[in-house]
Design a protein around this motif. Structure first.
Motif, PDB file in Angstrom:
ATOM      1  N   ILE A 158       0.851  -1.182   0.000  1.00 22.01           N
ATOM      2  CA  ILE A 158       0.000   0.000   0.000  1.00 22.01           C
ATOM      3  C   ILE A 158       0.898   1.247   0.000  1.00 22.01           C
ATOM      4  CG2 ILE A 158      -0.411   0.462   2.475  1.00 22.01           C
ATOM      5  CD1 ILE A 158      -3.287  -0.110   0.151  1.00 22.01           C
ATOM      6  N   GLY A 159       0.516   2.199  -0.814  1.00 25.29           N
ATOM      7  CA  GLY A 159       1.340   3.409  -0.916  1.00 25.29           C
ATOM      8  C   GLY A 159       2.207   3.370  -2.157  1.00 25.29           C
ATOM      9  N   GLU A 160       2.760   2.183  -2.448  1.00 23.90           N
ATOM     10  CA  GLU A 160       3.577   2.133  -3.659  1.00 23.90           C
ATOM     11  C   GLU A 160       3.164   0.992  -4.585  1.00 23.90           C
ATOM     12  OE1 GLU A 160       7.488   2.392  -2.103  1.00 23.90           O
ATOM     13  OE2 GLU A 160       7.489   0.354  -1.344  1.00 23.90           O
ATOM     14  N   GLY A 161       1.967   0.514  -4.391  1.00 24.92           N
ATOM     15  CA  GLY A 161       1.463  -0.598  -5.192  1.00 24.92           C
ATOM     16  C   GLY A 161       1.487  -0.324  -6.690  1.00 24.92           C
ATOM     17  N   GLU A 162       1.144   0.909  -7.013  1.00 24.04           N
ATOM     18  CA  GLU A 162       1.090   1.286  -8.419  1.00 24.04           C
ATOM     19  C   GLU A 162       2.467   1.153  -9.081  1.00 24.04           C
ATOM     20  OE1 GLU A 162      -0.509   5.159  -8.267  1.00 24.04           O
ATOM     21  OE2 GLU A 162      -0.801   5.247 -10.436  1.00 24.04           O
ATOM     22  N   LYS A 163       3.465   1.710  -8.374  1.00 23.36           N
ATOM     23  CA  LYS A 163       4.840   1.638  -8.886  1.00 23.36           C
ATOM     24  C   LYS A 163       5.318   0.195  -8.950  1.00 23.36           C
ATOM     25  CE  LYS A 163       6.832   5.874  -7.030  1.00 23.36           C
ATOM     26  NZ  LYS A 163       7.787   6.263  -5.978  1.00 23.36           N
ATOM     27  N   MET A 164       4.901  -0.580  -7.942  1.00 22.62           N
ATOM     28  CA  MET A 164       5.323  -1.971  -7.916  1.00 22.62           C
ATOM     29  C   MET A 164       4.742  -2.739  -9.102  1.00 22.62           C
ATOM     30  SD  MET A 164       7.491  -2.914  -5.703  1.00 22.62           S
ATOM     31  CE  MET A 164       7.380  -4.617  -5.204  1.00 22.62           C
ATOM     32  N   VAL A 165       3.506  -2.450  -9.442  1.00 15.39           N
ATOM     33  CA  VAL A 165       2.884  -3.119 -10.581  1.00 15.39           C
ATOM     34  C   VAL A 165       3.674  -2.810 -11.845  1.00 15.39           C
ATOM     35  CG1 VAL A 165       0.826  -3.205 -12.046  1.00 15.39           C
ATOM     36  CG2 VAL A 165       0.587  -3.205  -9.561  1.00 15.39           C
ATOM     37  N   ARG A 166       4.033  -1.544 -12.010  1.00 10.98           N
ATOM     38  CA  ARG A 166       4.800  -1.133 -13.180  1.00 10.98           C
ATOM     39  C   ARG A 166       6.161  -1.852 -13.190  1.00 10.98           C
ATOM     40  NH1 ARG A 166       4.985   4.648 -12.543  1.00 10.98           N
ATOM     41  NH2 ARG A 166       2.756   4.405 -12.167  1.00 10.98           N
ATOM     42  N   ALA A 199      -6.008   4.297  -3.139  1.00 13.05           N
ATOM     43  CA  ALA A 199      -4.771   3.576  -3.476  1.00 13.05           C
ATOM     44  C   ALA A 199      -5.094   2.273  -4.217  1.00 13.05           C
ATOM     45  CB  ALA A 199      -3.972   3.288  -2.217  1.00 13.05           C
ATOM     46  N   THR A 200      -6.082   1.559  -3.727  1.00 12.44           N
ATOM     47  CA  THR A 200      -6.476   0.296  -4.360  1.00 12.44           C
ATOM     48  C   THR A 200      -6.984   0.540  -5.771  1.00 12.44           C
ATOM     49  OG1 THR A 200      -7.134  -0.500  -2.192  1.00 12.44           O
ATOM     50  CG2 THR A 200      -7.939  -1.746  -4.074  1.00 12.44           C
ATOM     51  N   ARG A 201      -7.757   1.594  -5.904  1.00 13.07           N
ATOM     52  CA  ARG A 201      -8.309   1.918  -7.214  1.00 13.07           C
ATOM     53  C   ARG A 201      -7.189   2.190  -8.223  1.00 13.07           C
ATOM     54  NH1 ARG A 201     -10.140   5.717  -9.991  1.00 13.07           N
ATOM     55  NH2 ARG A 201      -9.281   7.365  -8.716  1.00 13.07           N
ATOM     56  N   ARG A 202      -6.165   2.893  -7.745  1.00 16.20           N
ATOM     57  CA  ARG A 202      -5.053   3.219  -8.657  1.00 16.20           C
ATOM     58  C   ARG A 202      -4.233   1.994  -9.016  1.00 16.20           C
ATOM     59  NH1 ARG A 202      -2.900   8.659  -6.119  1.00 16.20           N
ATOM     60  NH2 ARG A 202      -0.928   7.635  -6.568  1.00 16.20           N
ATOM     61  N   ILE A 203      -4.094   1.089  -8.061  1.00 18.12           N
ATOM     62  CA  ILE A 203      -3.371  -0.156  -8.363  1.00 18.12           C
ATOM     63  C   ILE A 203      -4.115  -0.926  -9.458  1.00 18.12           C
ATOM     64  CG2 ILE A 203      -2.763  -2.442  -7.460  1.00 18.12           C
ATOM     65  CD1 ILE A 203      -2.233  -1.038  -4.752  1.00 18.12           C
TER      66      ILE A 203
END
Ligand code: ADP
Length: 355
Positions: A158-166, A199-203
Motif C-alpha cells: 500500500i502506498g507504492e502498489g502502483e509503482k510496484m505493478v509497473r 490507493a487500491t483503485r489506482r493499483i
C-alpha cells in the motif's frame, strides 16, 4: 493417451530450446545479488566493472529497490514441477499444451490468426492444482515464474502498489520467457466498488494498463495466468481480457487415488489395494488439497500412538494403517461446498474452453 504421451516427451527439451542467457538486470540491485550467490568475489567485481554502463533500457525508470523486492519476493526460478506431479486433470493438461506449451515450443506454427492469446484464466475451487499448473508451465518452459496474489498487491504494498505493478511488468519483460501467475485475479479485474480506497483503485487501473500492454510485442514471450475461485464475479470486460478460460475441477476418483498413492509412497503403511480404494470412495468431493491434508492427518496416527515420543526410535513407529485414515476422515472435511461447485460448473458451461 498417445497425444499426451507425445506432449510429455517433447516438453523435456522445451526448457533447453527456450532458455536464453539471462544477463544481469542492472548494475547493483538484483544482478549483484545473483552474482553473490554464484561467483567468487573477484569475479563479481570484474564482471560488475564490465557491466557498469549497461542498464537495461526497460528498467531505466524503475527504482532499483523495487527491482530487488520483486526479485526476492515474487520471482521463483528454482522449481522443478513436472506434469506427473499433477494428478488427474488430463483434459486441463491437454488444453494447456495447446494454449501455452506448443505455442512456446513452436512459435512458427502459431502465427497470425493462430497466435495464442497472452492470457489464460484458470478457474475452479480452491486447492485443485491451479498454482501447480502455473509452476509446471514455468518449469517446463524454462521460464521465470512470477507469483503474486491480488490481495498482497493491495495490502502489502500500500502506498507504492502502483509503482510496484509497473516494476513487476518491466522486470517480467527483461526476464523473458516469463509466466506471471496472478492469484485471486477476480479482485483486480472486477468493477470498482464505491467504498474502495483510492490507493487500491489506482493499483487496479495500473494493473489493467499493464495487462493490456503486456506481451503485445511480436517476440514477447510473456504468459499471463490468472487464477480465480470466483469466476462468476468476472464481468464481461474482465472475461474479454481472458478469452481462454480453463476449468480446473475437483480430482476424480483416479486423481484422488494418485494423490494418495504418491503421498504414501515414501511412508511405511499397511493399506491394501481394497483399503486404498475405500479411501478413494470416501473422499468424493474432496479437493486435491483436502486429500493432501487427509493423508498428512492420517500419517500422524502412528506418532500419536507412541507413549513417549521424546525418546522413541524411528524404528518404533508403526506403519500407517487404514484405521488412521478412518480417524483422519472424521477430522478432515471437504472444503468445497456443493453450491460453490455448482457455480463453477455453470460458469464452465457458459464461458469455459474445451480441450
Ligand atoms: P489452487 O488451485 O488453489 O491454486 P494449488 O495448486 O495451490 O491449488 O494446490 C494446493 C495443494 O494441493 C498442492 O500443493 C498439492 O499438494 C495439492 N493438490 C491440489 N491439486 C492437486 C493435483 N491435481 N495433483 C496433486 N496435488 C494436488
Amino acid at each position: 493417451d498417445p497425444y499426451f504421451a507425445g506432449a510429455a516427451s517433447t516438453t523435456g527439451s522445451l526448457a533447453a530450446r527456450l532458455q536464453r542467457p539471462r544477463g544481469g538486470l542492472r548494475r547493483g540491485g538484483a544482478s549483484t545479488m545473483a552474482r553473490q550467490r554464484t561467483g567468487s568475489v573477484q569475479h563479481q567485481q570484474q564482471q560488475q566493472h564490465q557491466d557498469e554502463p549497461e542498464v537495461d533500457e526497460r528498467l531505466r525508470n524503475i527504482e532499483p529497490r523495487m527491482v530487488e523486492m520483486i526479485e526476492s519476493e515474487i520471482v521463483t526460478t528454482a522449481h522443478n514441477v513436472t506434469w506427473d506431479d499433477i494428478a488427474g486433470l488430463g483434459q486441463a493438461k491437454r488444453a494447456v499444451h495447446m494454449a501455452v506449451i506448443y505455442p512456446l515450443l513452436r512459435p512458427e506454427l502459431f502465427q497470425g490468426i493462430r497466435a495464442p492469446p497472452k492470457g489464460l484464466l484458470l478457474f475452479g475451487p480452491p486447492g485443485t492444482g491451479k498454482t501447480l499448473i502455473g509452476k509446471c508451465i514455468a518449469s517446463q518452459a524454462g521460464a521465470t515464474f512470477f507469483s503474486i496474489s491480488a490481495s498482497s498487491l493491495t495490502s502489502k504494498w500500500i502506498g507504492e502498489g502502483e509503482k510496484m505493478v509497473r516494476a513487476l511488468f518491466a522486470v517480467a519483460r527483461v526476464r523473458q520467457p516469463t509466466v506471471i501467475f496472478i492469484d485471486e485475479i477476480d479482485s483486480l479485474l472486477t468493477q470498482r466498488t464505491d467504498g474502495e480506497q483510492e490507493a487500491t483503485r489506482r493499483i487496479k487501473t495500473e494493473f489493467l494498463v499493464q495487462l493490456d500492454g503486456c506481451g503485445t510485442g511480436e517476440a514477447d514471450r510473456i504468459i499471463l495466468l490468472g487464477a480465480t475461485n470466483r469466476p462468476h464475479e468476472l464481468d464481461e470486460a474482465a472475461r474479454r481480457r481472458f478469452p481462454k478460460r480453463l476449468y480446473v475441477p475437483l480430482p476424480d476418483r483416479a486423481g484422488r487415488r494418485t494423490i494418495v498413492a504418491n503421498l504414501l509412497r515414501k511412508q511405511t503403511h499397511s493399506l491394501t489395494d481394497a483399503q486404498l480404494e475405500a479411501v478413494c470412495d470416501r473422499t468424493d468431493g474432496f479437493s486435491g488439497a483436502d486429500v493432501d491434508t487427509l493423508c498428512r492427518e492420517a500419517a500422524f496416527g502412528p506418532i500419536r500412538s507412541i507413549a513417549d515420543i521424546a525418546s522413541a526410535r524411528v524404528d518404533d513407529v508403526r506403519p500407517i494403517d487404514f484405521a488412521d485414515f478412518e480417524y483422519a476422515l472424521t477430522q478432515v472435511r471437504p472444503s468445497v461446498s456443493p453450491k460453490d461447485l455448482e457455480s463453477h460448473i455453470r460458469f464452465n458451461s457458459l464461458y469455459g474452453m474445451s480441450a
